[in-house]
Design an enzyme around this catalytic site. Structure first.
Site, PDB file in Angstrom:
ATOM      1  N   GLY A 159       0.706  -1.197   0.117  1.00 56.57           N
ATOM      2  CA  GLY A 159      -0.253  -0.110   0.192  1.00 56.57           C
ATOM      3  C   GLY A 159       0.878   1.206   0.015  1.00 56.57           C
ATOM      4  CB  CYS A 160       4.155   2.170   0.877  1.00 56.65           C
ATOM      5  SG  CYS A 160       3.899   2.464   2.631  1.00 56.65           S
ATOM      6  CD  GLN A 161       3.713   7.263  -5.353  1.00 57.36           C
ATOM      7  OE1 GLN A 161       3.549   8.037  -4.482  1.00 57.36           O
ATOM      8  NE2 GLN A 161       3.465   7.247  -6.750  1.00 57.36           N
TER       9      GLN A 161
END
Length: 139
Positions: free
Chosen positions: A50-52
């Protein structure tokens, strides 16, 4: 020091800065001070989904307290994860699971982060609480 004591301290720290450029510089500085994560943890199973950016998070249980180490390939994100490590590391699994992380809203992080960074921050918190939940059984 409790989780709330640390949050209150951070709120005080951020209140000294006049604008968001100065706050971002402070976040980046915190990231530079984050102790380096061991390279063995820079693998896919430690990546926060979920982290870019790439963010690795690892947790150990030491004397009944959860100790987090983390790293990121992006300076702002590394600063954000260092904030979370500062607040949640060295507390019991129960304290972490039950923590109300009010400092995030209080210092204005949510409205000053891009939607992808804000989602990444939520993912960091979720992952840290999941580690703590898993460690509750080991205490």
């Amino acid at each position: 020091m409790t989780i709330n004591d640390i949050q209150d301290e951070l709120i005080d720290d951020f209140s000294f800065f006049e604008d968001w450029m100065a706050k971002y510089e402070y976040i980046i500085q915190l990231g530079k001070e984050l102790p380096l994560i061991d390279d063995v943890y820079k693998r896919n199973e430690y990546l926060i989904k979920g982290c870019q950016s790439q963010v690795w998070l690892q947790a150990d249980l030491v004397d009944g307290k959860v100790v987090f180490t983390a790293d990121s390939d992006a300076v702002i994100t590394k600063g954000l994860v260092s904030l979370m490590v500062k607040v949640l590391s060295n507390h019991s699994p129960d304290e972490i699971v039950e923590a109300d992380l009010y400092f995030i809203d209080n210092i204005g992080l949510k409205e000053h982060l891009s939607p992808t960074r804000a989602n990444g921050l939520v993912s960091m918190v979720k992952q840290m609480k999941m580690y703590a939940l898993a460690m509750k059984t080991k205490v």
